[in-house]
Design an enzyme around this catalytic site. Structure first.
Site, PDB file in Angstrom:
ATOM      1  N   GLU A  84      76.695  27.098 -11.587  1.00  0.00           N
ATOM      2  CA  GLU A  84      77.608  27.365 -10.456  1.00  0.00           C
ATOM      3  C   GLU A  84      78.997  26.780 -10.742  1.00  0.00           C
ATOM      4  O   GLU A  84      80.007  27.382 -10.390  1.00  0.00           O
ATOM      5  CB  GLU A  84      77.042  26.795  -9.151  1.00  0.00           C
ATOM      6  CG  GLU A  84      75.633  27.288  -8.788  1.00  0.00           C
ATOM      7  CD  GLU A  84      75.420  28.780  -8.891  1.00  0.00           C
ATOM      8  OE1 GLU A  84      76.394  29.540  -8.723  1.00  0.00           O
ATOM      9  OE2 GLU A  84      74.287  29.208  -9.174  1.00  0.00           O
ATOM     10  N   TYR A 100      73.165  38.378 -17.089  1.00  0.00           N
ATOM     11  CA  TYR A 100      73.142  36.948 -17.370  1.00  0.00           C
ATOM     12  C   TYR A 100      72.881  36.681 -18.855  1.00  0.00           C
ATOM     13  O   TYR A 100      73.732  36.190 -19.585  1.00  0.00           O
ATOM     14  CB  TYR A 100      72.025  36.262 -16.554  1.00  0.00           C
ATOM     15  CG  TYR A 100      72.240  36.277 -15.064  1.00  0.00           C
ATOM     16  CD1 TYR A 100      72.821  35.196 -14.426  1.00  0.00           C
ATOM     17  CD2 TYR A 100      71.855  37.364 -14.290  1.00  0.00           C
ATOM     18  CE1 TYR A 100      73.013  35.186 -13.052  1.00  0.00           C
ATOM     19  CE2 TYR A 100      72.044  37.372 -12.913  1.00  0.00           C
ATOM     20  CZ  TYR A 100      72.625  36.277 -12.300  1.00  0.00           C
ATOM     21  OH  TYR A 100      72.816  36.285 -10.954  1.00  0.00           O
TER      22      TYR A 100
HETATM   23 ZN    ZN Z   1      75.851  33.112 -11.389  1.00  0.00          ZN
END
Ligand code: ZN
Length: 632
Positions: free
Chosen positions: A322, A407
């Site tokens: 994050e 990702y």
């Molecule tokens: Zn993320």
């Protein structure tokens, strides 16, 4: 955000063309951004917990791009629009002074689309003015998609809790706006709550503000709508560093502050590699366990699942992830949801670099190998069109198509460039990239043009544009991908193999193993184990009672696949107290594979449902009550 698990693809795989499509256009917004662009929002929000409603006034400052435009189109979903006015200034009366007043404007809501919601069309007279301000009075509906209203029973402190989850297209369910990441706006907000509750936002927060029910927020940097976030609860604050701290309910505050004590070191590590942190403070809000994500990178105030507060920092890579979004995504982000790999792939790559810098290469390499395993599992299930980085999401809900591809494949693409060009050149390239596009949202094509000019052409003969295109537009993994390796899993494989051959578990086994080694130990078990084998493992290592939500998750997968009853009580507790999709969806999927498991899944879901976020309910419903059988 962190990955959500692979869900909902089957029911949302609508008819899709194969032709190329406009890279600029956001297929998930009604907004006419070529005519008007929101530059600033002023929000006034009254949070009425007892009737699960936000009563809001949103004033939108608009840049008029097209002087002939006579309509502005905004995104809404599950909103009741009460009134729309436009700010007007006129010379009034004999005084000759300018006076500001608000003029009512005609508006209507378009046809409801199940994914996009309804367009709010507001009539505005054509004007030569370059800016306009409109004000919308509205109310949210109790089942607004991005809002979760928790009652006291569902939180640690027995107080109500509200939070928003706007990514990807949820902001329109609590604010009428241009809900597209192409548009970035600054915002101010006044939030009114019950006395004693604290409101926090993805903005400048004042931890010393008295919990008197009135809060003011300023976000001076332009952010896309999906990064506007609000939470209201019985929150307290603890400082963890000069610019870091934790907000949480009191019962978890100290443990969370300890778990996230390295956040400042993480910021410094990333600054050293990729340039300054530009958002002043970095605070963490620990969410109730029902939070559907691992984390959400709301600027200045990351929302994090409490399932990573274990006591040993073993799962803090979520924080690194994050935090990395403060560069990838929040600072330079995707222009449309097709380009989300620019957020998530870059972030995963940087997460790995942060973990290496703060916790060492061994830890980062184990996490990278586990990530590759998840990616391979997803690639095996996904159709080729969904294995590309720049994914076609037309007619699909971008919130339902999150897989490991943006990702992990994105991370591997950056690993590839890193290894080909060398770290020094690649880091300098990334620094330049963040500087060049700071506070902008870009498309895949804009990135590729920048990459060609500033890396491929600058150091010719290293990587061709065709090789880059293979990464971005072709399914699967290119043959010359640079895959992560780790020596840390070798003793784990040896132990597992010996045990599977019937050798007794050595007393020392697992001493000093990292959580990732345990996850790998369980994750690579053969699918079928006997009850006595499972009992042997549980007796020796106490997996059923593991305080580590990820290890418990790996264990419960085996428990379910082999219907190991002694662990079902704890499994049920796990499924009813945790709402993080990535952790629970695969367990429901596993249960649904057998008839007795399906009975358990349905019973537990019925019990757990009121505590889940609406998004989680939708996802688990698709697993437990597939469409053709749905009763509603
Ligand atoms: Zn993320």
């Amino acid at each position: 955000m962190t990955r959500k698990g692979l869900l909902g693809l089957a029911c949302l795989a609508l008819a899709m063309g194969t032709s190329s499509f406009g890279a600029e256009r956001d297929y998930h917004s009604y907004a006419n951004v070529d005519q008007f662009r929101v530059t600033h929002l002023e929000l006034n929000l009254r949070v009425e917990t007892w009737r699960k409603t936000i009563v809001g006034v949103a004033a939108l400052e608009l840049k008029r791009v097209d002087p002939r435009a006579t309509q502005i189109v905004l995104d809404t979903k599950d909103l009741m629009i009460l009134d729309v006015t436009q700010k007007a200034t006129d010379v009034v009366g004999a005084t000759g002074k300018n006076q500001t007043f608000w003029v009512s404007r005609p508006f209507y809501l378009g046809k409801e689309d199940p994914i996009l919601g309804r367009a709010l069309v507001i009539e505005l007279p054509p004007s030569r003015r370059t800016t306009e301000t409109i004000k919308i009075d509205y109310e949210t509906l109790p089942d607004s998609h991005a809002l979760q209203w928790l009652t006291g029973k569902q939180t640690a402190r027995h107080k109500d809790f509200l939070y928003t989850e706007s990514e990807p297209i949820g902001a329109r369910t609590w604010i009428p706006l241009q809900d597209t990441p192409q548009v970035r706006a600054t915002y101010k907000a006044q939030v009114h709550t019950e006395r004693g509750m604290r409101a926090v936002m993805s903005a400048e927060n004042d931890p010393t503000a008295k919990p008197n029910g009135d809060y003011t927020f300023v976000m001076p940097q332009p952010v896309p709508s999906y990064l506007i976030a609000l939470a209201v609860g019985d929150l307290e604050f603890l400082q963890t560093g000069p610019r870091t701290g934790v907000y949480a309910e009191k019962s978890i505050l100290k443990a969370a502050a300890k778990e996230f004590a390295d956040t400042e070191s993480m910021i410094q590590a990333n600054e050293k590699m990729f340039g300054p942190y530009r958002w002043a403070r970095y605070d963490i809000l620990v969410m109730p366990p029902s939070f559907p994500q691992g984390g959400m990178e709301n600027p200045r105030l990351t929302f994090i699942t409490p399932t990573v507060v274990v006591g040993d920092k073993s799962l803090v890579s979520v924080t690194a992830h994050e935090l990395a979004h403060s560069w990838a995504g929040n600072l330079v982000g995707n222009a449309t949801w097709r380009d989300v790999w620019l957020n998530e792939g870059f972030t995963d790559y940087m997460e790995s670099r942060i973990m290496s810098a703060v916790y060492g290469d061994e830890r980062a390499s184990m996490e990278a190998v586990l990530g590759l395993k998840s990616l391979r599992a997803d690639l095996a299930k996904l159709k080729p069109a969904d294995q590309v980085l720049a994914i076609d999401l037309r007619d699909r809900d971008p919130g339902e198509v999150f897989s490991e591809v943006p990702y992990e494949k994105g991370r591997l693409f950056l690993n590839y460039l890193d290894s080909k060009f060398g770290r020094e050149r690649f880091d300098a390239f990334l620094r330049g990239y963040f500087d060049h596009f700071a506070f902008k949202s870009i498309t895949t094509e804009e990135f590729l043009a920048y990459l060609q000019e500033n890396l491929l052409d600058r150091f010719p003969g290293v990587v061709t544009l065709d090789q880059v295109h293979a990464w971005v537009f072709s399914p699967g993994l290119p043959a010359d991908a640079v895959l992560p390796v780790t020596a840390m899993f070798q003793p784990v494989d040896e132990s597992r193999d010996a045990w599977l051959l019937g050798k007794p578990l050595p007393k020392q086994m697992g001493m000093g193993w990292a959580a990732q080694q345990w996850m790998y130990f369980l994750g690579q078990m053969p699918p079928t184990l006997s009850s006595s084998q499972l009992a042997d493992l549980d007796k020796n290592f106490g997996f059923t009672k593991s305080p580590n939500a990820e290890i418990a998750h790996s264990w419960f997968k085996l428990v379910i696949a082999n219907q190991y009853q002694p662990a079902y009580g704890r499994l049920e507790e796990y499924l009813t107290t945790i709402g993080r999709r990535k952790l629970i969806a695969p367990l429901y999927e596993g249960l649904m594979k057998t008839a007795p498991g399906a009975v358990v899944a349905k019973r537990v879901f019925a019990k757990a449902r009121p505590g889940y976020h609406p998004e989680t309910v939708k996802a688990i419903e698709a697993i437990v009550e597939p469409k053709e059988e749905a009763s509603e």
